[in-house]
Design an enzyme around this catalytic site. Structure first.
Site, PDB file in Angstrom:
ATOM      1  N   ASN A 253      44.516  27.635  35.522  1.00 44.36           N
ATOM      2  CA  ASN A 253      43.637  28.370  36.437  1.00 44.36           C
ATOM      3  C   ASN A 253      42.183  28.046  36.086  1.00 44.36           C
ATOM      4  O   ASN A 253      41.700  28.440  35.019  1.00 44.36           O
ATOM      5  CB  ASN A 253      43.921  29.870  36.279  1.00 44.36           C
ATOM      6  CG  ASN A 253      43.070  30.733  37.197  1.00 44.36           C
ATOM      7  OD1 ASN A 253      42.116  30.263  37.806  1.00 44.36           O
ATOM      8  ND2 ASN A 253      43.419  32.001  37.280  1.00 44.36           N
TER       9      ASN A 253
ATOM     10  N   CYS B 277      37.630  34.069  40.762  1.00 45.89           N
ATOM     11  CA  CYS B 277      38.408  32.963  41.349  1.00 45.89           C
ATOM     12  C   CYS B 277      38.151  32.783  42.845  1.00 45.89           C
ATOM     13  O   CYS B 277      38.510  31.749  43.401  1.00 45.89           O
ATOM     14  CB  CYS B 277      39.890  33.166  41.107  1.00 45.89           C
ATOM     15  SG  CYS B 277      40.295  33.352  39.377  1.00 45.89           S
TER      16      CYS B 277
ATOM     17  N   HIS C 287      44.204  29.173  45.903  1.00 43.92           N
ATOM     18  CA  HIS C 287      43.707  29.243  44.531  1.00 43.92           C
ATOM     19  C   HIS C 287      44.872  28.989  43.577  1.00 43.92           C
ATOM     20  O   HIS C 287      45.958  29.513  43.761  1.00 43.92           O
ATOM     21  CB  HIS C 287      43.082  30.613  44.275  1.00 43.92           C
ATOM     22  CG  HIS C 287      42.789  30.856  42.834  1.00 43.92           C
ATOM     23  ND1 HIS C 287      42.114  29.932  42.057  1.00 43.92           N
ATOM     24  CD2 HIS C 287      43.100  31.883  42.000  1.00 43.92           C
ATOM     25  CE1 HIS C 287      42.020  30.396  40.824  1.00 43.92           C
ATOM     26  NE2 HIS C 287      42.611  31.568  40.766  1.00 43.92           N
TER      27      HIS C 287
END
Ligand code: ACO
Length: 329
Positions: free
Chosen positions: A286, A116, A256
């Site tokens: 996500n 990520c 994020h």
């Protein structure tokens, strides 16, 4: 003395699959509920690629949009960096397919993996290459097709992830004060086992991975959650120091997009009001390396940030990796 500004971001673009999967769809697949998912994560919908679409297709679409906004052609690009953990194939790099698909015939192309945090790590490399004079028109792309590596029987992970791509074009900074003010990256490989896909590499080749159900995302959620809150705070503190700015100077924080509770904790640590924190995870889940460039592009399109504004991006992901960047757009 302020840092030398190496590079500036000329354009960004995204690719988001049309097909969606709602929390209510997931209720029919595993023992979960819209209420649980919303309360624990903030997610409502995620996007899912069609069977025929590959990671490199999303990358190419996002890259072409970023190039269009930059006013550059694919032939101008000298470096393509794709940050992903879900490349088309084990090798070669997905970036090679992207180079071919967009016709960037003069570019060198390679992938990086930082889960990520991938887009931030890519941005850091692009900024360094430009600073060294080794790159001039650099494409950084964060792209994931996570829905192909999710265990659709594991309710603790399958509700979290989605597919998307985001791209940015970095070029040498002019003297306007715009550009990448600072970057920060960090890794703690001791915690790699807490969030990974064990199968499909050389340790557990595909046949073993399938037999032992290792070819999908494995995550110790609560441990990752605690580490994420700490690391995002660490990344935020470092980037303010490195860029020589304060939280008050920030026009928009782009964290994020993994979990609203992690984002809220980061914003609280930075003492930022809600209107200075961009959140779109309710619409995407996500999307790992894609989440920050997708959010940044969306924030620009909504007019929430404009040229000259200070944007701070903060990420955390598998590895563990974490990082941040401060950009005057
Ligand atoms: N629906 C309903 N119940 C569920 C679900 C679900 N989808 N998933 C888990 N539960 C249950 C668990 O079984 C558990 O039940 P029990 O108490 O009877 O044992 C209960 O809910 C609580 O589970 P926890 O895992 O403790 O829940 P938590 O509040 O920690 O939330 C979550 C889980 C959302 C995964 C959270 O831990 C999290 O966000 N972790 C971080 C993820 C992250 O940020 N990853 C970032 C990097 S991702 C990357 O790099 C690719």
């Amino acid at each position: 003395m302020p840092n030398k500004i190496n590079s500036m971001m000329l354009g960004t673009g995204t690719a988001v699959p049309e097909k969606t999967l709602t929390n209510f769809d997931l209720e029919k697949m595993v023992d979960t509920s819209d209420q649980w998912i919303q309360e624990r994560t903030g997610i409502q919908v995620r996007h899912v690629v069609d069977d025929k679409i590959q990671n490199s297709d999303l990358c190419a679409e996002a890259a072409n949009k970023a190039l269009a906004e930059s006013g550059l052609s694919a032939a101008d690009v000298d470096t393509i960096i794709v940050a992903t953990v879900t490349g088309d194939v084990t090798f070669p790099s997905t970036a090679c397919y992207v180079q071919d698909k967009i016709g960037a015939i003069n570019a060198t192309a390679f992938d990086i993996q930082a889960a990520c945090s991938g887009f931030i790590f890519g941005l850091d490399i692009a900024d360094s290459l430009i600073g060294l004079g080794k790159g001039k028109n650099v494409l950084v792309i964060g792209c994931e097709v996570l829905t192909r590596i999710v265990d659709w029987e594991d309710r603790s992970t399958c509700v979290l992830f989605g597919d998307a791509a985001g791209a940015a074009v970095l070029v040498p900074a002019d003297n306007s004060g715009r550009g990448v003010l600072a970057t920060f990256t960090k890794t703690d490989g001791r915690l790699a086992h807490l969030l990974c896909m064990p199968g499909g590499g050389t340790k557990y080749p595909a046949d073993v991975a399938i037999a032992e159900n290792l070819n999908n995302i494995k995550m110790k959620g609560p441990e990752v959650f605690k580490a994420a809150v700490k690391a995002m705070g660490d990344a935020a503190t470092h980037i303010l120091e490195n860029a020589g700015v304060t939280a008050d100077d920030i026009d928009l924080l782009i964290p994020h997009q993994a979990n609203k509770r992690i984002i809220d904790a980061t914003a609280k640590k930075m003492k930022l009001p809600a209107e200075k924190v961009y959140i779109n995870l309710q619409n995407y889940g996500n999307t790992s390396a894609a989440s920050i460039p997708v959010a940044l592009t969306e924030a620009k399109e909504k007019g929430l940030v404009k040229a000259g504004d200070l944007v701070v991006m903060v990420a955390f992901g598998g590895g563990f990796t974490w990082g941040s960047a401060a950009i005057r757009l």
